[in-house]
Design an enzyme around this catalytic site. Structure first.
Site, PDB file in Angstrom:
ATOM      1  N   ALA A   1       0.832  -1.209   0.000  1.00 58.52           N
ATOM      2  CA  ALA A   1       0.000   0.000   0.000  1.00 58.52           C
ATOM      3  C   ALA A   1       0.863   1.253   0.000  1.00 58.52           C
ATOM      4  O   ALA A   1       0.561   2.239  -0.690  1.00 58.52           O
ATOM      5  CB  ALA A   1      -0.927  -0.007   1.207  1.00 58.52           C
ATOM      6  N   ASP A   2       1.941   1.225   0.764  1.00 57.92           N
ATOM      7  CA  ASP A   2       2.850   2.380   0.806  1.00 57.92           C
ATOM      8  C   ASP A   2       3.514   2.610  -0.540  1.00 57.92           C
ATOM      9  O   ASP A   2       3.653   3.759  -0.992  1.00 57.92           O
ATOM     10  CB  ASP A   2       3.930   2.143   1.863  1.00 57.92           C
ATOM     11  CG  ASP A   2       3.369   2.085   3.270  1.00 57.92           C
ATOM     12  OD1 ASP A   2       3.513   3.062   4.002  1.00 57.92           O
ATOM     13  OD2 ASP A   2       2.796   1.045   3.631  1.00 57.92           O
ATOM     14  N   MET A   3       3.961   1.527  -1.171  1.00 61.52           N
ATOM     15  CA  MET A   3       4.640   1.664  -2.456  1.00 61.52           C
ATOM     16  C   MET A   3       3.701   2.237  -3.513  1.00 61.52           C
ATOM     17  O   MET A   3       4.078   3.130  -4.296  1.00 61.52           O
ATOM     18  CB  MET A   3       5.157   0.301  -2.918  1.00 61.52           C
ATOM     19  CG  MET A   3       6.232  -0.295  -2.037  1.00 61.52           C
ATOM     20  SD  MET A   3       7.746   0.676  -2.073  1.00 61.52           S
ATOM     21  CE  MET A   3       8.844  -0.386  -1.148  1.00 61.52           C
TER      22      MET A   3
END
Length: 420
Positions: A176-178
């Site tokens: 999700a962060d990427m």
């Protein structure tokens, strides 16, 4: 295995040369966003806590901060104590010189620091402010902690992964962060373009982790509205195309096949000696094959199970069937295509000798990105960058003694002791 050794290119320029970004974020999403900016020539200044640094430094493997080494390349480090008035005042002056500010505090924190968007734009009207959070700057969940794993669960992503008779599967990486970081890069470029052609005004980018990962899940919402049904987990099968799965080879390896077009499915059936399946009403169309995926894939699995991975790959390549090996990292690094395209390169490292990392992505023909410098030591650029905003040597030394800043040096870890 021979390594693809590369040198840093400190004098290389990129299309974002002249853009300065101040990155207050911690961990992954903001670092992924600022990595993209840095790889293409922007000056990225990581503002870190003088005592601890970015928590990404603590993600260590055998004592080495490998995440930091990869995702902080091309960046500079300024160590500032933001809980102290003197540190905040220096930060404000630094932001005055910036084009982009990246932060991932809990919503409202920037305002509590006296650095909310209105205050920032009063000082620097051209500033683009990227506000990363788990759930967004508004809504009932805005103040909840927003780690990527929580978002991957709530978004529906985890519920789609795994097998129907087993628990949902969270991804084993900061997915999700990427994804948010990559969306953030696009948003910054859009805002820079707007600033360029629409009179120079900056703006606010609300970048939660939730919205971007949900956008990658396809037409799930539309499908649910139409059918009123929630699809079960399918393992490596697809809800939209068949045959598509991971197949075990005779030597215990794995092969991926995706025959996502009618012509490809028919070619696959002919290749394995099952042309009769083309006219079989269970497999005649893609929709038929999806409904009967287990029966459709059984003869394919049997065919592959009687061959080694190398034999199966050679066979399907000759038959022009879409197949590829399922690799572990050691196999990926040894693959001739990966090596020929230099997808992974080894750069000099003071601690490890060399460190492997992904090359710059994507590849631009006229204005490519470059890996110019290694990830910075904590506070490595504090003196130089604060010197630019008027701090003399005596003031820097006094600030360091007071714990307001940290004056780092190349080759030093967070505690100031040599890592070599």
């Amino acid at each position: 295995m021979d390594r693809i050794l590369k040198s840093f290119a400190p004098d290389a320029e990129g299309p974002l040369k002249g853009i300065r970004a101040v990155d207050l974020s911690r961990l992954v999403a903001g670092n992924m966003l600022s990595l993209q900016l840095a790889d293409y020539g922007a000056e990225v200044i990581k503002v870190e806590d003088p005592a601890r640094g970015d928590p990404l430094r603590d993600w260590r493997v055998k004592g080495a901060s490998l995440h930091w080494k990869v995702y902080a390349r091309n960046k500079k480090s300024v160590a500032l104590a933001l809980r102290k008035a003197e540190g905040l005042a220096l930060l404000a002056k630094l932001i005055d010189t910036a084009d982009v500010l990246i932060e991932n505090f809990r919503p409202g924190t920037l305002e509590e620091m006296g650095l909310g968007p209105e205050a920032l734009h009063a000082r620097n009207p051209k500033l683009i402010v990227v506000r990363i959070s788990g759930w967004g700057q508004d809504g009932p969940y805005r103040e909840r902690p927003g780690f990527g794993s929580l978002v991957e669960g709530m978004s529906g992503f985890a519920a789609k992964n795994g097998f129907a008779d087993r628990p949902p599967v969270l991804p084993p990486l900061a997915l999700a962060d990427m994804i948010a970081g990559l969306y953030g890069m696009s948003a910054v470029l859009l805002a820079l373009r707007h600033r360029e052609v629409k009179g120079g005004a900056g703006q606010i980018i609300d970048l939660p982790l939730l919205d971007p990962i949900f956008s990658t899940l396809g037409p799930d919402a539309a499908e649910y509205r139409v059918t009123g049904e929630v699809r079960p987990r399918l393992g490596s099968r697809s809800a939209t195309t068949s045959p598509r799965n991971a197949f075990r080879t005779g030597d215990g390896r794995w092969l991926a096949i995706s025959a996502s077009m009618q012509v490809m499915a028919e070619r696959l059936f002919r290749a394995i000696g099952r042309a009769d399946m083309i006219a079989d009403p269970r497999f005649r169309t893609n929709a038929d094959r999806v409904r009967n995926a287990a029966e459709c894939e059984a003869p394919i699995a049997d065919f592959i199970a009687r061959r080694t991975l190398a034999e199966a790959l050679a066979f399907f390549e000759a038959a022009e069937v879409t197949a590829a090996p399922i690799y572990d990292i050691d196999q990926f690094l040894a693959d001739p295509h990966v090596r020929a395209r230099e997808i992974v390169v080894d750069l000099p490292d003071e601690e490890l000798g060399t460190v492997a990392m992904h090359n710059v992505v994507p590849r631009l023909s006229l204005t490519p990105g470059h890996i110019r410098t290694p990830a910075p030591a904590l506070g490595e650029h504090t003196a130089a960058l604060l010197g630019e905003i008027g701090c003399g040597r005596a003031e820097l030394d006094a600030l360091a003694r007071a714990g307001i800043i940290r004056l780092g040096a190349r080759g030093k870890d967070r505690s100031g002791e040599s890592e070599r």
